[in-house]
Design an enzyme around this catalytic site. Structure first.
Site, PDB file in Angstrom:
ATOM      1  N   ASN A   8       0.868  -1.169   0.000  1.00 29.76           N
ATOM      2  CA  ASN A   8       0.000   0.000   0.000  1.00 29.76           C
ATOM      3  C   ASN A   8       0.910   1.226   0.000  1.00 29.76           C
ATOM      4  OD1 ASN A   8      -1.824   2.019   0.517  1.00 29.76           O
ATOM      5  ND2 ASN A   8      -2.787   1.004   2.269  1.00 29.76           N
ATOM      6  N   LYS A  15       3.350   0.849   3.044  1.00 30.71           N
ATOM      7  CA  LYS A  15       2.998  -0.182   4.023  1.00 30.71           C
ATOM      8  C   LYS A  15       3.037  -1.514   3.294  1.00 30.71           C
ATOM      9  CE  LYS A  15      -0.776   1.679   6.509  1.00 30.71           C
ATOM     10  NZ  LYS A  15      -2.196   1.621   6.812  1.00 30.71           N
ATOM     11  N   ARG A  89      -2.328  -1.898  -3.712  1.00 26.59           N
ATOM     12  CA  ARG A  89      -3.566  -1.147  -3.530  1.00 26.59           C
ATOM     13  C   ARG A  89      -3.509   0.094  -4.429  1.00 26.59           C
ATOM     14  NH1 ARG A  89      -4.878   3.237   0.987  1.00 26.59           N
ATOM     15  NH2 ARG A  89      -7.051   3.577   0.426  1.00 26.59           N
ATOM     16  N   HIS A 178     -12.289   3.086  -0.131  1.00 24.42           N
ATOM     17  CA  HIS A 178     -12.199   2.051   0.915  1.00 24.42           C
ATOM     18  C   HIS A 178     -12.957   0.773   0.537  1.00 24.42           C
ATOM     19  CE1 HIS A 178     -12.053   5.788   3.724  1.00 24.42           C
ATOM     20  NE2 HIS A 178     -10.822   5.354   3.559  1.00 24.42           N
ATOM     21  N   HIS A 206     -16.522   2.598   7.837  1.00 30.70           N
ATOM     22  CA  HIS A 206     -15.056   2.571   7.890  1.00 30.70           C
ATOM     23  C   HIS A 206     -14.646   3.963   8.372  1.00 30.70           C
ATOM     24  CE1 HIS A 206     -10.933   1.612   6.215  1.00 30.70           C
ATOM     25  NE2 HIS A 206     -10.885   2.926   6.359  1.00 30.70           N
ATOM     26  N   ILE A 207     -14.332   4.087   9.662  1.00 36.34           N
ATOM     27  CA  ILE A 207     -13.977   5.415  10.168  1.00 36.34           C
ATOM     28  C   ILE A 207     -12.576   5.411  10.773  1.00 36.34           C
ATOM     29  CG2 ILE A 207     -16.273   6.432  10.319  1.00 36.34           C
ATOM     30  CD1 ILE A 207     -16.545   5.616  13.175  1.00 36.34           C
ATOM     31  N   GLY A 208     -11.653   5.938   9.991  1.00 38.13           N
ATOM     32  CA  GLY A 208     -10.258   6.076  10.412  1.00 38.13           C
ATOM     33  C   GLY A 208      -9.882   7.521  10.167  1.00 38.13           C
ATOM     34  N   ARG A 239     -10.611  16.444   6.599  1.00 35.64           N
ATOM     35  CA  ARG A 239     -11.476  16.711   5.439  1.00 35.64           C
ATOM     36  C   ARG A 239     -12.883  17.102   5.882  1.00 35.64           C
ATOM     37  NH1 ARG A 239     -10.148  11.186   2.301  1.00 35.64           N
ATOM     38  NH2 ARG A 239      -8.393  10.892   3.693  1.00 35.64           N
ATOM     39  N   MET A 284      -8.539  11.603  16.690  1.00 35.26           N
ATOM     40  CA  MET A 284      -9.695  11.491  17.578  1.00 35.26           C
ATOM     41  C   MET A 284      -9.289  11.336  19.047  1.00 35.26           C
ATOM     42  SD  MET A 284     -12.859  11.676  17.997  1.00 35.26           S
ATOM     43  CE  MET A 284     -13.876  11.565  16.533  1.00 35.26           C
ATOM     44  N   ARG A 285      -8.151  10.689  19.300  1.00 36.00           N
ATOM     45  CA  ARG A 285      -7.723  10.534  20.703  1.00 36.00           C
ATOM     46  C   ARG A 285      -7.496  11.885  21.366  1.00 36.00           C
ATOM     47  NH1 ARG A 285      -3.662   5.966  18.661  1.00 36.00           N
ATOM     48  NH2 ARG A 285      -3.713   7.447  16.966  1.00 36.00           N
ATOM     49  N   GLY A 332     -13.343   3.422  14.339  1.00 33.95           N
ATOM     50  CA  GLY A 332     -14.437   2.452  14.478  1.00 33.95           C
ATOM     51  C   GLY A 332     -14.048   1.239  15.314  1.00 33.95           C
ATOM     52  N   ASN A 334     -11.469   1.164  17.573  1.00 34.88           N
ATOM     53  CA  ASN A 334     -10.847   1.451  18.875  1.00 34.88           C
ATOM     54  C   ASN A 334     -11.569   2.428  19.780  1.00 34.88           C
ATOM     55  OD1 ASN A 334      -8.409  -0.132  18.452  1.00 34.88           O
ATOM     56  ND2 ASN A 334      -7.965   1.348  16.844  1.00 34.88           N
ATOM     57  N   GLU A 382      -7.405  -5.064   4.762  1.00 37.40           N
ATOM     58  CA  GLU A 382      -7.303  -4.804   3.321  1.00 37.40           C
ATOM     59  C   GLU A 382      -6.157  -5.595   2.697  1.00 37.40           C
ATOM     60  OE1 GLU A 382      -7.530  -0.752   4.814  1.00 37.40           O
ATOM     61  OE2 GLU A 382      -8.515  -0.201   2.952  1.00 37.40           O
TER      62      GLU A 382
HETATM   63  P1  ADP Z   1      -5.892   5.609   7.853  1.00 32.79           P
HETATM   64  O1  ADP Z   1      -7.052   6.267   7.162  1.00 32.79           O
HETATM   65  O2  ADP Z   1      -4.669   6.487   7.903  1.00 32.79           O
HETATM   66  O3  ADP Z   1      -5.648   4.180   7.434  1.00 32.79           O
HETATM   67  P2  ADP Z   1      -6.625   4.434  10.406  1.00 32.79           P
HETATM   68  O4  ADP Z   1      -7.775   3.583  10.034  1.00 32.79           O
HETATM   69  O5  ADP Z   1      -5.336   3.781  10.789  1.00 32.79           O
HETATM   70  O6  ADP Z   1      -6.372   5.592   9.364  1.00 32.79           O
HETATM   71  O7  ADP Z   1      -7.104   5.346  11.632  1.00 32.79           O
HETATM   72  C1  ADP Z   1      -6.225   6.236  12.245  1.00 32.79           C
HETATM   73  C2  ADP Z   1      -7.017   7.087  13.234  1.00 32.79           C
HETATM   74  O8  ADP Z   1      -7.660   6.239  14.189  1.00 32.79           O
HETATM   75  C3  ADP Z   1      -6.136   7.999  14.068  1.00 32.79           C
HETATM   76  O9  ADP Z   1      -5.929   9.227  13.438  1.00 32.79           O
HETATM   77  C4  ADP Z   1      -6.942   8.170  15.337  1.00 32.79           C
HETATM   78  O10 ADP Z   1      -7.760   9.319  15.194  1.00 32.79           O
HETATM   79  C5  ADP Z   1      -7.854   6.975  15.376  1.00 32.79           C
HETATM   80  N1  ADP Z   1      -7.634   6.122  16.539  1.00 32.79           N
HETATM   81  C6  ADP Z   1      -6.752   5.104  16.683  1.00 32.79           C
HETATM   82  N2  ADP Z   1      -6.849   4.567  17.921  1.00 32.79           N
HETATM   83  C7  ADP Z   1      -7.827   5.259  18.582  1.00 32.79           C
HETATM   84  C8  ADP Z   1      -8.411   5.207  19.898  1.00 32.79           C
HETATM   85  N3  ADP Z   1      -8.034   4.325  20.803  1.00 32.79           N
HETATM   86  N4  ADP Z   1      -9.388   6.108  20.186  1.00 32.79           N
HETATM   87  C9  ADP Z   1      -9.790   7.017  19.278  1.00 32.79           C
HETATM   88  N5  ADP Z   1      -9.289   7.114  18.045  1.00 32.79           N
HETATM   89  C10 ADP Z   1      -8.320   6.256  17.694  1.00 32.79           C
END
Ligand code: ADP
Length: 395
Positions: A8, A15, A89, A178, A206-208, A239, A284-285, A332, A334, A382
């Site tokens: 990726n 990655k 990817r 995604h 899918h929330i990252g 975004r 988000m942390r 999503g 964590n 993925e």
């Molecule tokens: P990417 O789109 O870069 O692949 P990921 O799916 O790895 O992103 O998600 C990364 C995001 O997940 C981080 O920016 C962070 O906001 C969030 N995250 C990871 N662990 C936690 C957690 N324990 N609590 C809240 N948010 C988290």
């Protein structure tokens, strides 16, 4: 038994994950960050071991050279000929690529030509493909597209209500993103539901860092929140998600720092979302840590949750009800507070969360047996989807 690499490549990172196939056993994985910058970071994990080194890697070709040397040095492979497949990817496959495809010179050119649909991603993906083609010419190279899973969307969902020529002459439509992740978690959710996937209706969140929500009917994507590019849909780390485009000319006229439409799009891609609203962070942390004492962080959290709830509501309407809602990716998988906040506003739909199951590290169902809509947390994978597609297309 053969070895397959899933790759990726991002604009400044790469990655990778190495599998023994068809056993689907992960042999090693790694990450090369800050490619093209000073002090690139090379991380490799294998078994219980983890190695991290810092030195300059000027481009993707050298990143691939470093990766291959590491595989030999760490005895993850004896000879490069053991690596019989490499899967890449690729973010944008446009309307051309409906499924994963073996790389030929023509395919590589098409990936480059599709860069307008993913300007940050496709050129980096192409650089990764070229580097591996040069160094492992005998391995089967396969491209796996983020957009492929969404090519089943009906026209009423993927078209924008613009004059027809913008679709026919300029290919302006919703492509989504995604896709590999939405496909994987919806298939896993069908297994948890104990039903043939053809009979399921599932909403996948899918929330990252990037985020998208998809309505999956019978195993096929029927609508998704991302659009022509990955800027659309829900609010994300940096975004905006959905915006009224009338804001564009208004800002260009009124803010001297924004000279043209590209400046506005860049601001909406890189300086907005959680980061822009909170003024603190895109992570988000950090938002959760600050939200009880900082009003802007609290608002950012509330807006983030609100946008996701709205898309789930839309897709419950699109699907006319659903069997399951799935949370995946960094937030999503964590973030208990984010899941709690989203779900607490959806009780009318028959969601009953089990607070004892909705905890950090959970995998599987987090709803009560009586919940009308099942809620699952499913870690996405993925790379595994990529390795499986390579295996299926190997010579
Ligand atoms: P990417 O789109 O870069 O692949 P990921 O799916 O790895 O992103 O998600 C990364 C995001 O997940 C981080 O920016 C962070 O906001 C969030 N995250 C990871 N662990 C936690 C957690 N324990 N609590 C809240 N948010 C988290």
């Amino acid at each position: 038994m053969t070895k397959t690499l899933a790759v990726n490549a991002g604009s400044s990172s790469m990655k990778w994950q190495m599998y023994e196939m068809p056993e689907e056993k992960v042999l090693a994985k790694g990450l090369i960050e800050r490619i093209g910058l000073k002090d690139s970071i090379v991380t490799v994990k294998f078994g219980e071991e983890k190695e991290e080194r810092v030195f300059d890697i000027p481009n993707h070709t050298e990143a691939v050279e470093v990766l291959l040397e590491d595989l030999k040095r760490l005895k993850i492979v004896e000879e490069f000929t053991e690596i019989t497949g490499v899967g890449h990817r690729v973010v944008a496959g446009g309307e051309i690529f409906q499924k994963s495809t073996v790389v030929t010179p023509e395919v590589l050119q098409q990936v480059k030509d599709l860069s307008a649909l993913a300007p940050l991603h496709n050129p980096a993906n192409a650089a990764g493909i070229e580097a591996f083609l040069n160094l492992l010419p005998d391995a089967t190279s396969v491209v796996v597209f983020d957009t492929a899973f969404h090519t089943t969307m009906p026209e009423k969902a993927f078209r924008y209500p613009l004059p027809k020529k913008y679709y026919t002459d300029y290919a302006v439509r919703k492509y989504g993103a995604h896709g590999t992740s939405h496909m994987y978690v919806s298939q896993e959710a069908a297994k948890l539901l104990g039903k043939p996937i053809e009979e399921t209706k599932i909403i996948t969140a899918h929330i990252g860092n990037g985020a998208s929500i998809t309505a999956v009917k019978g195993g096929e994507s029927v609508d998704t929140s991302m659009g022509f590019t990955p800027l659309a849909g829900v609010m994300m780390g940096t975004r905006t998600g959905e915006m009224d485009p009338s804001v564009f000319p208004y800002l260009i006229e009124n803010d001297s720092e924004l000279k043209d439409a590209q400046d506005v799009v860049d601001m909406m891609n890189k300086e907005s979302g959680l980061y822009g609203v909170s003024g603190i962070s895109s992570d988000m942390r950090d938002i959760i840590a600050a939200k009880d004492t900082d009003a802007d962080a609290k608002l950012a959290f509330e807006m983030y949750v609100d946008r996701i709830q709205k898309f789930i509501g839309q897709y419950l309407a699109v699907l006319n009800g659903a069997d399951a809602l799935v949370f995946t990716a960094g937030i999503g998988e964590n973030s208990v507070p984010v899941r709690e906040a989203i779900l607490s506003g959806l009780t009318w739909f028959g969601i009953e969360v089990d607070p004892e199951k909705n905890v950090f590290g959970v995998e599987g169902e987090i709803s009560k047996p009586s919940s009308r809509l099942k809620v699952f947390v499913i870690p996405t994978d993925e790379e595994l989807v990529i390795a499986r597609d390579v295996e299926a297309l190997k010579k």
